[in-house]
Design a protein around this motif. Structure first.
Motif, PDB file in Angstrom:
ATOM      1  N   GLY A 106       0.790  -1.229   0.000  1.00 37.68           N
ATOM      2  CA  GLY A 106       0.000   0.000   0.000  1.00 37.68           C
ATOM      3  C   GLY A 106       0.814   1.266   0.000  1.00 37.68           C
ATOM      4  N   VAL A 107       2.089   1.200  -0.443  1.00 40.18           N
ATOM      5  CA  VAL A 107       2.894   2.409  -0.558  1.00 40.18           C
ATOM      6  C   VAL A 107       2.304   3.277  -1.670  1.00 40.18           C
ATOM      7  N   ASP A 108       2.256   4.590  -1.450  1.00 40.25           N
ATOM      8  CA  ASP A 108       1.591   5.481  -2.405  1.00 40.25           C
ATOM      9  C   ASP A 108       2.450   5.810  -3.624  1.00 40.25           C
ATOM     10  N   HIS A 109       3.773   5.871  -3.451  1.00 40.41           N
ATOM     11  CA  HIS A 109       4.623   6.267  -4.572  1.00 40.41           C
ATOM     12  C   HIS A 109       6.060   5.891  -4.252  1.00 40.41           C
ATOM     13  N   TYR A 110       6.891   5.821  -5.301  1.00 40.44           N
ATOM     14  CA  TYR A 110       8.315   5.677  -5.061  1.00 40.44           C
ATOM     15  C   TYR A 110       9.068   6.713  -5.881  1.00 40.44           C
ATOM     16  N   LEU A 111      10.210   7.155  -5.353  1.00 43.71           N
ATOM     17  CA  LEU A 111      11.047   8.162  -5.994  1.00 43.71           C
ATOM     18  C   LEU A 111      12.445   7.591  -6.171  1.00 43.71           C
ATOM     19  N   LEU A 112      13.024   7.818  -7.343  1.00 44.58           N
ATOM     20  CA  LEU A 112      14.364   7.310  -7.621  1.00 44.58           C
ATOM     21  C   LEU A 112      15.427   8.317  -7.178  1.00 44.58           C
ATOM     22  N   LYS A 113      16.512   7.794  -6.635  1.00 42.05           N
ATOM     23  CA  LYS A 113      17.684   8.629  -6.328  1.00 42.05           C
ATOM     24  C   LYS A 113      18.616   8.631  -7.543  1.00 42.05           C
ATOM     25  N   PRO A 114      19.224   9.746  -7.878  1.00 44.24           N
ATOM     26  CA  PRO A 114      19.058  11.073  -7.254  1.00 44.24           C
ATOM     27  C   PRO A 114      17.772  11.738  -7.734  1.00 44.24           C
ATOM     28  N   TRP A 115      17.222  12.613  -6.900  1.00 46.32           N
ATOM     29  CA  TRP A 115      15.935  13.240  -7.204  1.00 46.32           C
ATOM     30  C   TRP A 115      16.102  14.670  -7.736  1.00 46.32           C
ATOM     31  N   HIS A 116      17.319  15.060  -8.021  1.00 43.72           N
ATOM     32  CA  HIS A 116      17.560  16.429  -8.489  1.00 43.72           C
ATOM     33  C   HIS A 116      17.353  16.522  -9.990  1.00 43.72           C
ATOM     34  N   PRO A 117      16.835  17.687 -10.482  1.00 44.88           N
ATOM     35  CA  PRO A 117      16.423  18.849  -9.685  1.00 44.88           C
ATOM     36  C   PRO A 117      15.089  18.583  -8.988  1.00 44.88           C
ATOM     37  N   PRO A 118      14.939  18.961  -7.726  1.00 46.11           N
ATOM     38  CA  PRO A 118      13.710  18.659  -6.986  1.00 46.11           C
ATOM     39  C   PRO A 118      12.474  19.297  -7.592  1.00 46.11           C
ATOM     40  N   GLU A 119      12.645  20.428  -8.285  1.00 43.02           N
ATOM     41  CA  GLU A 119      11.491  21.093  -8.906  1.00 43.02           C
ATOM     42  C   GLU A 119      10.832  20.203  -9.957  1.00 43.02           C
ATOM     43  N   GLU A 120      11.598  19.271 -10.518  1.00 41.20           N
ATOM     44  CA  GLU A 120      11.063  18.382 -11.544  1.00 41.20           C
ATOM     45  C   GLU A 120      10.795  16.982 -11.035  1.00 41.20           C
ATOM     46  N   ARG A 121      11.628  16.486 -10.116  1.00 39.90           N
ATOM     47  CA  ARG A 121      11.564  15.063  -9.785  1.00 39.90           C
ATOM     48  C   ARG A 121      11.122  14.770  -8.361  1.00 39.90           C
ATOM     49  N   LEU A 122      11.000  15.783  -7.526  1.00 40.86           N
ATOM     50  CA  LEU A 122      10.592  15.557  -6.137  1.00 40.86           C
ATOM     51  C   LEU A 122       9.299  16.283  -5.801  1.00 40.86           C
ATOM     52  N   TYR A 123       9.287  17.599  -5.959  1.00 44.27           N
ATOM     53  CA  TYR A 123       8.153  18.400  -5.516  1.00 44.27           C
ATOM     54  C   TYR A 123       6.835  18.052  -6.220  1.00 44.27           C
ATOM     55  N   PRO A 124       6.818  17.831  -7.542  1.00 41.51           N
ATOM     56  CA  PRO A 124       5.519  17.510  -8.162  1.00 41.51           C
ATOM     57  C   PRO A 124       4.866  16.270  -7.574  1.00 41.51           C
ATOM     58  N   VAL A 125       5.669  15.239  -7.296  1.00 48.59           N
ATOM     59  CA  VAL A 125       5.122  14.006  -6.722  1.00 48.59           C
ATOM     60  C   VAL A 125       4.601  14.248  -5.307  1.00 48.59           C
ATOM     61  N   LEU A 126       5.417  14.900  -4.485  1.00 44.77           N
ATOM     62  CA  LEU A 126       5.019  15.137  -3.097  1.00 44.77           C
ATOM     63  C   LEU A 126       3.875  16.141  -3.009  1.00 44.77           C
ATOM     64  N   ASP A 127       3.871  17.143  -3.891  1.00 47.08           N
ATOM     65  CA  ASP A 127       2.745  18.087  -3.915  1.00 47.08           C
ATOM     66  C   ASP A 127       1.433  17.345  -4.144  1.00 47.08           C
ATOM     67  N   ASP A 128       1.460  16.416  -5.081  1.00 51.35           N
ATOM     68  CA  ASP A 128       0.246  15.663  -5.405  1.00 51.35           C
ATOM     69  C   ASP A 128      -0.202  14.822  -4.213  1.00 51.35           C
TER      70      ASP A 128
END
Length: 547
Positions: A106-128
């Protein structure tokens, strides 16, 4: 209330510091960022937060940690914060483990390292994720007093729940506070259900439109004339509302129950493109409702369209409160409803143990009980899986000898792996028994034998009937009542009075289109309904251009 917490967990100090820095840069204004170096430390922090009743919105955990993996941590965290969003931070080599975590943990999402730039690869996912996180209110201003076996109480609760209106349920038999509150507002048990509003005023046995208006739902149109009126606010109707309003059409969407339609009652939609962890029907409804409203569409619930009249070149949509609106184009997206179970005893127990949707309130009313689900389609499977979280045991009753051809394979696999669920094939319900609530079912097997079994709740997902009786005098249907469109209505159907031929998705009435499950030949899937709703607006534009 203190700011909600975002908890970041990684055993590598450099990575953890980088994650925390990025999180604070973007979320510090509205969230409190907390870090932990291991699964054990994170669980200790969560226990302290739980003891203080502090809200936790998001858990972001690295997968490869010694002692406790990220998936194991997120599974343990569910016991403390079941509503928190959960994301896994992982390397590319662990992608398969991340996908398995989505499917099994039941994990909601996964993010790959490295996540930079965060504006493209981190924040959109977490914002949602954060936008769809809704902390349960500590004390809901709205309180509903009633009896859990009362169909009227069930109808009130269903209206509030399906429209995402927070409320507190006070069962007269279980909670002494219910009697005290009745006395305080000057009501008695003869007026149940009683709804106590946030200002202390009480409504005794309220009508649903009256209650909807009192709790802030919109039940009346702001204007008399619209470019586009959409009847039905399921996935097809909401998609039409989004595209119509975003493209500059004055747009009105009405639904007789709530936004979301049948999809809105689904506990988990797992095969919708772009949501690898799936999403609940409530989440889909909330997203689409917000999107349509942001573009300027008006959405009325619970408001029922009862007739369409032709006053060429316009269409007059008449509503159940006696009002009417004029439209240049209409999209009918009323979907389908489950057929009612036609066996002895059902009518008196509907809403008192027999239900046609598997929502949270129904599941909680029968917590720890013996629950039965009738049906072999995806909705039945999703409902059964949801109920396993609340029932002592769930039995899925299937008329056919197998689920092949009627249910998606991923759902079949989930059903087969559930510890407290069993499937009875070739079985039908022939009678329901109970005085003021459901107590037992009579089941019949293919060999003609019958068996009476105790039951606390029955959820019915059998067959589908289109909601088209109100529009049939104007629009042609197939023998089953589904709306004919495009080539199926012929080159010039009876009453056709425009020079062009019917457009794709257009019914036998010029300017009236159909989208989603209500349309003859449609594919009964959420994604296809959304696509048809968007397509219908394209053809509405073409129709308007020729007026």
């Amino acid at each position: 209330m203190t700011a909600p917490v975002i908890l970041a967990v990684d055993d590598d100090p450099t990575v953890r510091s980088a994650v925390e820095a990025d999180l604070r840069d973007h979320y510090a204004e509205h969230y409190r960022v907390v870090g932990a170096s291991s699964g054990d430390e994170a669980l200790h922090a969560l226990r302290r937060l739980r003891a203080r009743d502090d809200p936790v919105a998001l858990l972001l955990a690295d997968q490869r940690m010694p002692g406790m993996t990220g998936v194991e941590l997120l599974q343990h965290a569910v016991e403390l914060y079941p509503d928190a969003k959960r994301a896994l931070l992982t390397a590319y080599a662990d992608t398969e483990a991340a996908i398995a975590a989505i499917n099994d943990a039941g994990v909601d999402h996964y993010l790959l390292k490295p996540w930079h730039p965060p504006e493209e690869r981190l924040y959109p996912v977490l914002d949602d994720l954060l936008e769809t996180w809704r902390p349960p209110p500590l004390v809901a201003d709205l309180r509903v007093i009633g009896h859990r076996w009362s169909p009227a109480s069930h109808a009130v609760r269903q209206l509030l729940a399906r429209n995402l209106v927070p409320y507190r349920w006070l069962d007269l038999e279980r909670e002494p506070e219910a009697t005290t509150l009745l006395e305080l507002v000057g009501e008695d048990t003869a007026g149940l259900p009683v709804v106590v509003l946030g200002d202390g005023n009480a409504m005794s046995r309220p009508g649903l439109p009256e209650l909807a208006q009192a709790v802030g739902l919109k039940v009346q149109a702001e204007r008399a004339t619209y470019d586009l009126v959409v009847i039905g606010a399921g996935p097809a109707g909401l998609a039409a509302g989004v595209y119509g309003a975003s493209e500059g059409l004055s747009t009105l969407v009405v639904d007789q129950i709530s936004a979301g339609g049948q999809a809105g009652t689904s506990s988990r939609i797992e095969n919708y493109l772009g949501f690898p962890a799936g999403l609940s029907g409530a989440d889909l409804t909330m997203r689409a409702h917000q999107q349509a409203s942001r573009f300027g569409a008006e959405i009325l619930t619970p408001v029922c369209a009862v007739r369409i009249d032709r006053v060429d070149p316009y269409r007059i949509v008449r509503l159940d409160d006696g009002s009417e609106v004029t439209a240049s184009g209409v999209v009918v997206a009323t979907g389908v409803s489950y057929r009612t179970l036609q066996v002895p005893g059902v009518e008196g127990l509907t809403g008192a143990g027999v239900y046609y949707a598997a929502g949270r309130s129904e599941a909680l009313d029968h917590e720890g009980g013996e629950m039965f689900v009738i049906g072999g389609g995806n909705s039945a499977g999703q409902g059964a899986m949801f109920l396993t979280n609340h029932a002592a045991h769930v039995t899925l009753l299937v008329r056919e000898p197998s689920l092949a051809g009627t249910m998606s394979r991923y759902l079949q696999e989930q059903l087969e792996s559930a510890d407290n669920l069993s499937i009875r094939y070739g079985t039908v319900v022939t009678e329901v028994k109970g005085s003021d609530h459901l107590e037992a079912l009579v089941l019949a097997g293919g060999d003609g034998t019958t068996e009476t079994v105790p039951a606390d709740a029955l959820f019915v997902f059998i067959g589908m009937a289109p909601r088209t009786d109100w529009v049939q005098p104007v629009v042609a249907t197939d023998p089953a009542g589904f709306l004919l469109t495009g080539l199926e209505v012929g080159v010039r159907p009876q009453g056709w009075n425009v020079a062009r031929q019917p457009l794709q998705l257009e019914t036998s009435a010029p300017g009236v289109f159909a989208a989603g499950d209500v349309r003859a030949g449609s594919i009964k899937r959420v994604a296809s309904a959304v696509g048809e709703g968007a397509m219908a607006v394209r053809f509405v534009h073409e129709h308007l251009a020729n007026l």
